[in-house]
Design an enzyme around this catalytic site. Sequence first.
Site, PDB file in Angstrom:
ATOM      1  N   TRP A   1      41.916   4.733  47.636  1.00  0.00           N
ATOM      2  CA  TRP A   1      41.390   6.100  47.798  1.00  0.00           C
ATOM      3  C   TRP A   1      40.696   6.065  49.142  1.00  0.00           C
ATOM      4  O   TRP A   1      39.664   5.436  49.296  1.00  0.00           O
ATOM      5  CB  TRP A   1      40.408   6.400  46.664  1.00  0.00           C
TER       6      TRP A   1
ATOM      7  N   ASN B   1      37.703  -2.985  46.997  1.00  0.00           N
ATOM      8  CA  ASN B   1      37.062  -1.706  46.664  1.00  0.00           C
ATOM      9  C   ASN B   1      35.687  -1.745  47.289  1.00  0.00           C
ATOM     10  O   ASN B   1      35.009  -2.774  47.236  1.00  0.00           O
ATOM     11  CB  ASN B   1      36.911  -1.551  45.138  1.00  0.00           C
TER      12      ASN B   1
ATOM     13  N   GLU C   1      28.141  23.943  34.679  1.00  0.00           N
ATOM     14  CA  GLU C   1      29.219  23.036  34.250  1.00  0.00           C
ATOM     15  C   GLU C   1      30.538  23.783  34.177  1.00  0.00           C
ATOM     16  O   GLU C   1      31.582  23.280  34.592  1.00  0.00           O
ATOM     17  CB  GLU C   1      28.851  22.401  32.911  1.00  0.00           C
TER      18      GLU C   1
ATOM     19  N   GLU D   1      37.021  22.183  40.033  1.00  0.00           N
ATOM     20  CA  GLU D   1      37.562  20.851  40.330  1.00  0.00           C
ATOM     21  C   GLU D   1      38.978  20.652  39.802  1.00  0.00           C
ATOM     22  O   GLU D   1      39.675  19.764  40.276  1.00  0.00           O
ATOM     23  CB  GLU D   1      36.636  19.758  39.813  1.00  0.00           C
TER      24      GLU D   1
ATOM     25  N   HIS E   1      19.112  38.553  42.978  1.00  0.00           N
ATOM     26  CA  HIS E   1      18.419  38.160  44.223  1.00  0.00           C
ATOM     27  C   HIS E   1      19.417  37.816  45.328  1.00  0.00           C
ATOM     28  O   HIS E   1      19.149  36.973  46.176  1.00  0.00           O
ATOM     29  CB  HIS E   1      17.484  36.986  43.939  1.00  0.00           C
TER      30      HIS E   1
ATOM     31  N   LYS F   1      37.846   9.550  39.581  1.00  0.00           N
ATOM     32  CA  LYS F   1      37.129   9.559  38.305  1.00  0.00           C
ATOM     33  C   LYS F   1      35.750   8.943  38.451  1.00  0.00           C
ATOM     34  O   LYS F   1      34.809   9.385  37.846  1.00  0.00           O
ATOM     35  CB  LYS F   1      37.919   8.789  37.243  1.00  0.00           C
TER      36      LYS F   1
HETATM   37  C1  AGP Z   1      32.779  15.890  36.575  1.00  0.00           C
HETATM   38  O1  AGP Z   1      33.829  16.615  35.971  1.00  0.00           O
HETATM   39  C2  AGP Z   1      33.205  15.226  37.859  1.00  0.00           C
HETATM   40  N1  AGP Z   1      34.348  14.438  37.676  1.00  0.00           N
HETATM   41  C3  AGP Z   1      32.071  14.509  38.565  1.00  0.00           C
HETATM   42  O2  AGP Z   1      31.156  15.504  38.956  1.00  0.00           O
HETATM   43  C4  AGP Z   1      31.299  13.446  37.746  1.00  0.00           C
HETATM   44  O3  AGP Z   1      30.571  14.075  36.714  1.00  0.00           O
HETATM   45  C5  AGP Z   1      30.311  12.741  38.683  1.00  0.00           C
HETATM   46  O4  AGP Z   1      31.041  12.110  39.703  1.00  0.00           O
HETATM   47  C6  AGP Z   1      29.432  11.704  37.963  1.00  0.00           C
HETATM   48  O5  AGP Z   1      30.251  10.711  37.410  1.00  0.00           O
HETATM   49  P1  AGP Z   1      29.590   9.673  36.340  1.00  0.00           P
HETATM   50  O6  AGP Z   1      29.148  10.487  35.168  1.00  0.00           O
HETATM   51  O7  AGP Z   1      30.677   8.720  36.024  1.00  0.00           O
HETATM   52  O8  AGP Z   1      28.422   9.024  37.031  1.00  0.00           O
END
Ligand code: AGP
Length: 609
Positions: free
Chosen positions: A75, A101, A482, A489, A505, A604
């Site tokens: 990535w 990584n 959320e 996303e 506001h 992820k």
């Molecule tokens: C949430 O849908 C996202 N994939 C992202 O914001 C995620 O919640 C955030 O990167 C934190 O990840 P974590 O809970 O594994 O720390």
Amino acid sequence: MCGIVGYLGKRPAQPILIEGLKRLEYRGYDSAGVALCDGTRLSVVRSVGRIGNLQQRLAARGDDPSSLGIAHTRWATHGEPTEINAHPHTDASGRIALVHNGIVENYASLKEFLVGEGLAFRSQTDTEVLAQLVGYLYDGDLASAVRAALGRVQGTYGIAVISADEPGLLVAARKGSPLLIGVGDGEYIVASDPSAIVPHTDRVIYLDDGEMASITADAVRTVTLDNVPVDKTEARVELSLEQIELDGYEHYMLKEICEQPATLRNCLAGRLDVRDGRIQLGGVAAHLRQLATSGRITLIGCGTAWHAGLVGGYLFESLARMPAAVDYASEFRYRNPIIEPGTVVIAISQSGETADTLAALREARERGALVLGVVNAVGSTIARETDAGVYLHVGPEIGVASTKAFTGQLAVLTMLAMTLGRRRHMSIGMFESLLHGLSKIPDAIARALEQSDLIRGIAARNVERNNWLFLGRGLNYPVALEGALKLKEISYIHAEGMPAAEMKHGPIALISRGTPAVFIATRSEQYEKVISNMEEVRSRGGRLIVIGNEGDKQVSGLADEFIPVPEVPEPLAPMVNVVPLQLLAYHAAVIRGCNVDKPRNLAKSVTVE
Ligand code: AGP
């Protein structure tokens, strides 16, 4: 995030490496590669795009009997996603290969030194600098060369390294980027994630930061970078294959949305005792007194975990009457936070590997805070670096968009707030009423899931619209945030969440005919005010998509699109009210043909800052 797989054993490495990379696909990547050692030479094959492209390259070479190899999904952090930047990278001799990584923060100065020593570079990556440095320091002992090279590195790494000159050795090391070693029968599998190991063994050794393992056919020898031996004990991975498989769903995200009644029951099991009127959070039991008397609680996290923290903050204040701050982990770390004796920091993370959250909790611990974790991934770095914590037990979350982990986080934070409340001001009656209500939440979520077809229709009727607003008050404000994040996303539709009162506001200027405004208007203390906000949007031509309680004629009469959810006690409502928003985002993404489980640009677990 990048994925690492390494193999040393008796079987051909290639198919095991490719299968492992496929199990790490969900983490998000843009290129991939493998390096194989047949006992005398190294073969390195890399490709841009999906692992299928790599497989085609490998197929063209024919079967490879090598039983030692390393593989990687990249990535991009340094350098474009191109074949030349893909891992594995080799040293100048081409006889040492390395996958990585993390980020080598001082790669430029190291590169300058190596160029000064006459070495030429092919890629734009920091990883090639590390590979070349290992080669530069190599004098016939790969483990020593790796250790010496890592001693010069600033930054983070999870690496696997092999050499054609030592075909019976696989070296692995980590600092800030997860790496574990699967222990099979006369074989070892190194990986950045247990899901690449589970098909072969449930016996694992977790490397800790600053450790390096030399893996040979008969043993794993672990040392620190100062070459001090470290005794590591084997652990068991709790994952099972079926938990990882799609289980008949089209996408992991839909599976994980729909399994929330079951995953929440798992999360509550053994903790919620309605009959005896108790909550047992064994992981933090020893710290409850300090927690209950703490003058300052700060919840930290990123993305969805931060939204869960916002709900937790409301609940600590309303149920436990305790002041609670909530902060983005990335902001907390650099804000020079006030940490006094007795301060408690709660780090929330699904993956347990998010670099921002890990760095923030390390800062808090450094300053003497008691740091607790609310984490899903068992054995993850954050879980192992907090003083104590509570696991979600919702099973592996594969879809990049967090869903079941969010409701699991809310359940744990609710139990924590109730536990503290009971130690402080909450009456037995209120505690037992909430306890009963919490035990019914999985059923309430199951009821909310029944609206999936209705929600698909709403998505279809509105998916062409852009710039959605998500609005809620009180505990429904984080739920609105959320919902906006989910839509953004995975469907790439721009959306913004905010407190419903805040709209007047400024953001109300955004309302024009047909602007989608998603309201969470379930019964609450601010119910009437939310209805006024809905009227404000409606009178300006906005399109009201409303989540309200079943049978609520007042709200459903105002809405252009109405999504009913069962009524539950207000403190518990976020766990139910978020479900329609998860489904709305999911259906919108599917209709728009987006890659639901692997959305563009996302990973992820964000293990870089
Ligand atoms: C949430 O849908 C996202 N994939 C992202 O914001 C995620 O919640 C955030 O990167 C934190 O990840 P974590 O809970 O594994 O720390």
